[in-house]
Write an enzyme that holds these catalytic residues in place. Structure first.
Site, PDB file in Angstrom:
ATOM      1  N   GLU A   1     -10.234   5.571   2.995  1.00 47.79           N
ATOM      2  CA  GLU A   1     -10.937   4.430   3.567  1.00 47.79           C
ATOM      3  C   GLU A   1      -9.913   3.360   3.894  1.00 47.79           C
ATOM      4  O   GLU A   1      -8.820   3.342   3.331  1.00 47.79           O
ATOM      5  CB  GLU A   1     -11.940   3.879   2.552  1.00 47.79           C
TER       6      GLU A   1
ATOM      7  N   LYS B   1       0.807  -1.225   0.000  1.00 50.31           N
ATOM      8  CA  LYS B   1       0.000   0.000   0.000  1.00 50.31           C
ATOM      9  C   LYS B   1       0.839   1.274   0.000  1.00 50.31           C
ATOM     10  O   LYS B   1       0.408   2.313  -0.481  1.00 50.31           O
ATOM     11  CB  LYS B   1      -0.944   0.009   1.208  1.00 50.31           C
TER      12      LYS B   1
ATOM     13  N   SER C   1       1.750  -9.680  -0.677  1.00 46.62           N
ATOM     14  CA  SER C   1       1.424  -8.251  -0.641  1.00 46.62           C
ATOM     15  C   SER C   1       1.532  -7.619   0.732  1.00 46.62           C
ATOM     16  O   SER C   1       1.669  -6.400   0.839  1.00 46.62           O
ATOM     17  CB  SER C   1       0.012  -8.031  -1.202  1.00 46.62           C
TER      18      SER C   1
END
Lengths: 256, 403
Positions: free
Chosen positions: B114, B92, B381
């Site tokens: 969010e 991210k 990830s």
């Protein structure tokens, strides 16, 4: 026949179909018509109403929990027509898209509906709706906002029919104590691009506010306040409609 | 345009994408598009972005071969792209650094976002702390409970975390609430969307901030084994890590791209978030894409043990890749993902996020299909530290009587 032709500022009231139940919404909308709404917006309850504040969100949730199905919107519109009222539908786009844009337009026209207000569909994405609305004789009511550029206001006005919906504040639906000072400026900007009537919504809850808006807007749109008053049943809704109808008939120019 | 895989001018990948948003937000989307299109070609911007990825996020991330894990994957070679080693613990950070730089370029001082699992929220709070931006994170109430540790991290980083109590109280509703905030505050605020979904330009912009994953991994594969992998596997919620790694291989037709979706309690149970497996096209949160919806077009609540995959929509480029057959998408159940989480922990000493564990479980199946000659690149990830509460509950690691 034009959608709004009262020779004065019109009153447009909103309530969701199926709120609190399908039958209940028919009675409430009829009370709005009887109380003096020139046009009603029949809302389609939707799972993800990103333009709505807590009041309308809760009403939509309640309608869905009580079994609202999309097809019910047609019988609610029919009930408004039968009561002598004029109705347009207000809906987020996905339910209509999923039902089939042409099929929804056909069924809405058959029920006596006069158009659709599309809070999350801009003309840029509306090719299918442009065609369906022409085929079935429905009004296309798009929204403009204080953030809209001149170019987008002109483009949106050109794509619209019936009236243009001017959101008077940047924000979601919900009653507010003060009418936004962005509203007169936005209406003036829109006026420069179109002869269509301009309705102003977002935040109106009282006859005094309606009178203030009626001084410069062709229609005053009230939603959340009707949802809140529906707690008092049909008489509450009819009373609010009377107060607002009185307001739009007696415009008050403010000092600004 | 600088990339043949970019969407058209209106943000469409084939028939997916576009902008199904309130008019009030269109001006901001236009501004964002213009600023981004300029920035992506501006050496000053790309240089600063690359510098942050290197000196702050810790890129390039490693490529680690998982030999002991591979014994449980049909003997195929398993290569892990270690996004879990990035600063803040997941992929991210790539996207938030890019968007935070854009926020400064636009002269905005406030960022909203969010978050589902909290990874994007933590990453956003991190970038805002680094760049001196005000930060508000919307998080579903259910997720604030199952990811309490990440709530603490965000608050420590100076972000305000707002628990969203509407709808299913998960990621979808956090996005709704962030959009409501954005409509009201768009003049001063950038909505730092965390996945490659939403209205144009978010899908292409977020993908491009993550494409470094695929670019690095492709070269690392070539360096390590002298050839490209047979399959690239990644988990798909909204789909940002998957699109980031897939993008590096779109022009290698011999490389299969496989997205692993949250199968929850099993597709047949109806409790899942397998949007591409089970959904139909529709509009949610600004784009036309596959969507879990009922026969009236109402969004169906997704379910996954993984908060980061618990989303009924998906990015539009994935819908396009599915329809043209360039990528395939398969569901992985909660139980399969949790088993893979434990397996990687015990065979490789790497605790993966539950999200990434879906990709690992998918890789086990793919490995058995391919056999020992196969090579599978898995996008790892994120790391699993945030998931210890869920893992403890699932595996009963610390029984009540022990604590």
């Amino acid at each position: 026949m034009p959608l709004l032709d009262e020779g004065r500022s019109s009153l447009i009231g909103y309530l969701p179909a199926g709120f609190p139940t399908v039958e209940g919404s028919k009675s409430l909308l009829k009370a709005m018509v009887d109380g003096g709404c020139d046009l009603v917006e029949v809302g389609v309850p939707y799972s993800d109403p990103v333009m709505d504040g807590p009041t309308i969100q809760a009403a939509a949730d309640q309608a869905l929990a009580n079994g609202f199905r999309l097809r019910h919107v047609f019988e609610v519109v029919e009930a408004v027509s039968a009561a002598g009222g004029k109705a347009v539908v207000m809906s987020y786009w996905n339910p209509i898209y999923h039902y089939g844009v042409d099929k929804f337009s056909r069924d809405l026209a058959a029920a006596g509906g006069l158009g659709i207000i599309t809070p999350d569909l801009v003309p840029d994405e509306a090719a299918e709706w442009m065609a369906a609305s022409q085929a079935h004789g429905l009004n296309r009511i798009f929204l403009v906002a204080p953030s809209s550029t001149e170019e987008r206001i002109a483009m949106t006005a050109a794509a619209s029919s019936g009236f243009l919906y001017a959101t008077s504040v940047m924000g979601v639906t919900g009653a507010r104590d003060v009418v936004s000072n962005a509203a007169p400026e936005l209406v003036a900007r829109v006026r420069a691009h179109t002869d269509l009537p301009i309705g102003v919504g977002l935040g109106v809850k009282s006859g005094a506010q309606a009178a203030e808006l009626a001084a410069f807007a062709d229609a005053v749109i009230v939603g959340s306040a009707f949802v809140t008053r529906s707690a008092d049943g049909e008489s509450g809704v009819a009373e609010l409609a009377k107060e607002l109808a009185e307001g739009v008939r007696n415009p008050v120019a403010t000092a600004s | 345009m600088t990339d043949k895989h970019d969407p058209d001018q209106r943000g469409y990948f084939g028939e997916y994408g576009g902008r199904f948003l309130p008019e009030a937000l269109i001006a901001a989307m236009d501004e964002l598009t213009a600023v981004y299109e300029k920035a992506r070609l501006d050496p000053e911007f790309t240089g600063e972005f690359d510098r942050l990825l290197r000196d702050y996020a810790g890129r390039p991330s490693l490529l680690t071969e998982a030999k002991r894990f591979a014994e449980h994957a049909g003997g195929a070679r398993i290569l892990l792209k270690r996004e879990d080693l990035n600063h803040t613990g997941s992929h991210k950070i790539n996207n938030v650094l890019g968007q935070a730089l854009l926020t400064k370029r636009m002269g905005k001082k406030r960022v909203i976002a969010e978050t589902g699992a909290g990874q994007h929220g933590v990453a956003t709070a991190t970038a805002c702390a680094l760049m001196g931006l005000d930060c508000v994170i919307y998080m579903g109430e259910v997720d604030t409970e199952r990811q309490a540790l990440n709530v603490a991290r965000m608050r420590l980083l100076g972000a305000e975390v707002i628990a969203v109590k509407t709808g299913s109280r998960t990621l979808k509703d956090a996005i709704n609430e962030a959009l409501r905030d954005w409509v009201a505050n768009v003049d001063t605020t950038h909505y730092l969307l965390g996945t490659a979904a939403g209205g144009h330009p978010f899908p292409v912009m977020v993908r491009n901030f993550h494409r470094i994953i695929g670019i690095e991994a492709r070269q690392q594969c070539l360096d390590l084994i002298g050839r490209l992998p047979d399959v690239v596997a990644a988990c798909v919620g909204g789909g940002s890590n998957a699109i980031g790694i897939f993008h590096g291989f779109l022009d290698d037709p011999e490389v299969r791209l496989v997205g692993l979706e949250p199968g929850g309690h099993g597709i047949e149970s109806g409790e899942h978030g397998a949007t591409l497996t089970e959904g139909t096209p529709g509009m949610l949160h600004g784009a036309r894409s596959y969507l879990l919806q009922d026969e009236d077009g109402q969004t169906v609540e997704a379910y996954s043990i993984s908060a980061g995959l618990d989303y009924p929509g998906v990015g539009p480029e994935h819908s396009y890749l599915k329809d043209i057959g360039r990528a395939e998408y398969r569901p992985v159940t909660d139980a399969e993902a949790m088993d893979a989480m434990m397996l990687l922990s015990r065979t490789e000493g790497i605790i993966p996020a539950i999200e990434s564990s879906h990709a690992l479980a998918g890789a086990q199946v793919l490995g058995r299909e391919l056999g020992p000659d196969g090579v599978i690149l898995v996008n790892l990830s994120g790391r699993g530290d945030k998931d210890m509460g869920t893992a403890n509950k699932f595996f009963n690691l610390v029984p009540e009587s022990d604590s």
